[in-house]
Design an enzyme around this catalytic site. Structure first.
Site, PDB file in Angstrom:
ATOM      1  N   GLU A 111      11.995  13.241  79.404  1.00  0.00           N
ATOM      2  CA  GLU A 111      11.238  12.441  78.565  1.00  0.00           C
ATOM      3  C   GLU A 111       9.957  13.024  78.240  1.00  0.00           C
ATOM      4  OE1 GLU A 111       9.620   8.936  80.274  1.00  0.00           O
ATOM      5  OE2 GLU A 111       9.561   9.681  82.224  1.00  0.00           O
ATOM      6  N   LYS A 148      23.948  36.430  79.842  1.00  0.00           N
ATOM      7  CA  LYS A 148      24.243  36.319  81.228  1.00  0.00           C
ATOM      8  C   LYS A 148      25.538  35.797  81.280  1.00  0.00           C
ATOM      9  CE  LYS A 148      19.427  35.945  82.550  1.00  0.00           C
ATOM     10  NZ  LYS A 148      18.803  36.017  81.043  1.00  0.00           N
TER      11      LYS A 148
END
Length: 619
Positions: free
Chosen positions: A320, A419
């Site tokens: 948030e 990755k």
């Protein structure tokens, strides 16, 4: 004493009145001086009629006052006096003089008086110019009393000229500029300052003029050219600052004129050439949803998307705080006229792990394009809690993909990572699994799908740049895992722009790989960042090797061994052909993972299992 007078509240409140009184006193003195010179520096007091003299003086002062006000002479600050102000003052003084001469000829018809008024007008203009010039010089030098740095400006073009004027006028810029440095060797003057030489002469210039800082003033300078200039300055131990592009804006008091050179300025490749029409064709006037909108990539995607004027932007994140800050940023942009008022922006707090929450969002807002940037990405943290990485990255991504297909979203673009190629860690393995999910659902007949794979992003949350910056700020040491480790790097805007472009090419689950340029040695990166702060590596700041972290590789790759790839229309984007994996096969693997994370808490078993599940797709 005078400086105190100019800064006190009385002067600031009554500045215009004080200035007009000074100018009118100059007018009076000019007429006295003109009369005095006309009659051989003698005054004939017996020929003067006092009441006529008083009436004449009142008339002259009224005429001058009217023209001064009409031409807005006192709306300009004297410390910013320039050509426009001089022209207005000349016109006001000239018209006032002509008006007085015409009235004198009409009423008195005495050419002696007319010649006095002409001379007086010239005297008045000269003295008013001189007063303003002296004031400007006084404010320039008194404002820089104290800690002033001797500087050279690199770049003797328009930008350099603008920066010099700003330094001369802005009291907050404590610099004494001694000259310019430019590759254009012809000697000419700018505001009284010469070109002292080229960047190759910086060592001699620094020693001769005791230069303490170099200020780069070059618009649209290339990354290659900037790197060269910075390196030449660093070689002679000369700190560097750059002129901000905001200096060319209109809000003078709010802009940052100079800023430190950032490592992103040196490592990024500069301008990215995009096909604006292709991107606009699937974004403009469409409803767009971005997951992970509060993150580094997600927030920049939102900024770039808004440039193409979507109908609605739905920003979804579970964090948030980051989402709130991004929403406030866009609200400020609206207030300042930088953001189209018609674009609807919505912030939604929910998790991609929650299928019901996603269902509600998709049903309510009906997005047409979805960018999926939500993910757990920090390698060491995911090594300690692999089940969280699987829940969020793997099953969260499947939730988003299924919602897109169910609600007939036209296009889905997922952010992947280098990755994911031959991973040795949980995070990379989960991202490779998301690529497999994408390709298994790619040919769904409803939603065009693609993933975009790239390396490290400069300045993103948790990347080495902010970590190194903090360590340098604290006096060191700067810690690197291995002196030989290398990584691919890209700036955040660069990555976001290429993601938008790759999104146009999305079809049936392709993986687009961004050209990351040359890999960067982390040791070189640390050394450059220390030097940018005006410090010496190993002398002022120690660089300490601490060893590889769990799951970390010495180098990253961008393509799997079995992948075939080709170039797209954009030279910086490659298309990997879809590697086949059936939905049945995918679901079997996901079932294994789902059962595993419900019952198993052994991180080693979870890691080994997911690594084994992604290896077989490359057979």
């Amino acid at each position: 004493m005078l400086d105190w007078f100019f800064e006190n509240q009385f002067y600031k409140k009554h500045r215009e009145k004080i200035q007009i009184v000074l100018d009118l006193l100059i007018v009076c003195f000019s007429y006295i001086l003109a009369y005095w010179t006309k009659f051989n520096f003698k005054f004939d007091f017996h020929s003067l009629v006092i009441y006529k003299l008083v009436l004449f003086a009142i008339a002259v002062l009224l005429i001058y006052t009217v023209y001064f006000i009409a031409f807005g002479i006192y709306r300009s600050l004297w410390k910013y006096i320039g050509v426009v102000e001089i022209v207005r003052l000349t016109l006001a003084d000239g018209l006032a003089t002509i008006t007085i001469m015409v009235l004198t000829l009409f009423l008195n018809k005495n050419l002696d008086y007319v010649s006095i008024e002409l001379v007086a007008g010239c005297f008045a203009a000269l003295m008013m110019f001189s007063l303003r010039a002296l004031y400007r010089l006084f404010r320039r030098y008194t404002s820089r009393a104290g800690n002033v740095k001797t500087a050279v400006i690199i770049g003797a073009g328009d930008a350099g000229n603008i920066l010099l004027k700003e330094i001369n006028q802005n009291e907050k810029l404590k610099y004494k500029v001694v000259g310019f440095v430019d590759d254009y060797k012809k000697k000419y003057m700018i505001e009284g300052l010469s070109i002292l030489g080229t960047c190759n002469d910086l060592k001699e210039i620094k020693e001769k003029y005791q230069v303490e800082v170099a200020l780069i003033a070059m618009r649209n300078v290339s990354k290659k050219q900037l790197r060269s200039i910075v390196e030449q300055c660093q070689n002679v131990h000369l700190p560097v600052q750059m002129m901000s592009e905001s200096i060319f804006g209109n809000q003078l008091k709010k802009r940052n004129v100079l800023s430190d050179v950032k490592i992103e300025d040196l490592l990024g490749r500069g301008e990215i050439h995009l096909d604006q029409h292709e991107i606009a064709s699937y974004i403009t006037d469409k409803k767009i949803l971005v997951t992970g909108a509060g993150g580094s990539i997600g927030s920049e995607l939102c900024r770039q998307i808004l440039k193409f004027k979507p109908k609605e932007l739905v920003m979804l994140d579970i964090n948030e705080n980051d989402l709130y800050l991004l929403e406030q940023e866009f609200n400020r942009d609206r207030e300042h006229g930088k953001l189209d008022e018609d674009i609807k922006i919505v912030s939604i707090i929910t998790s991609i792990r929650d299928p019901l929450g996603l269902e509600q969002v998709f049903k309510l807002y009906q997005p047409e394009v979805v960018y999926h940037a939500a993910a757990h990405k920090h390698v060491p943290l995911m090594e300690t809690r692999p089940m969280e990485a699987i829940k969020n990255n793997v099953f969260g991504t499947r939730n988003v993909i299924l919602a897109c297909i169910e609600h007939k979203v036209s296009r889905f673009i997922m952010i992947s990572t280098d990755k994911a190629v031959n991973p040795t860690n949980v995070m990379g393995a989960t991202k490779r699994m998301t690529e497999m999910i994408l390709q298994a659902y790619g040919d769904n007949g409803v939603t065009k799908m693609a993933a975009v794979r790239f390396g490290n992003v400069l300045g993103s949350h948790g990347s080495v740049i902010p970590i190194f910056s903090k360590q340098i700020e604290e006096g060191g040491p700067v810690t690197i895992t291995d002196k030989n480790i290398i990584r691919y790097f890209m700036t955040i805007p660069e990555a976001a722009q290429l993601v938008l472009q790759a999104g146009y090419y999305a079809d049936k689950g392709e993986i687009f790989v961004l050209d990351m340029g040359e890999p960067v040695k982390i040791l070189d990166l640390a050394e450059k960042m220390i030097k940018l702060c005006g410090l010496e590596p190993y002398e002022d700041i120690e660089i300490k090797e601490i060893g590889l972290r769990p799951g970390e590789k010495m180098f990253e790759e961008l393509h799997l061994g079995g992948e075939t790839f080709s170039k797209t229309k954009n030279d910086l984007i490659y298309r990997n052909d879809v590697m086949h994996i059936s939905l049945d096969e995918l679901n079997k693997r996901l079932d294994v993972l789902e059962d595993l994370i419900k019952d198993e808490e052994n991180t080693g078993i979870i890691k080994n299992t997911i690594l084994s599940l992604i290896i077989t797709d490359n057979r």
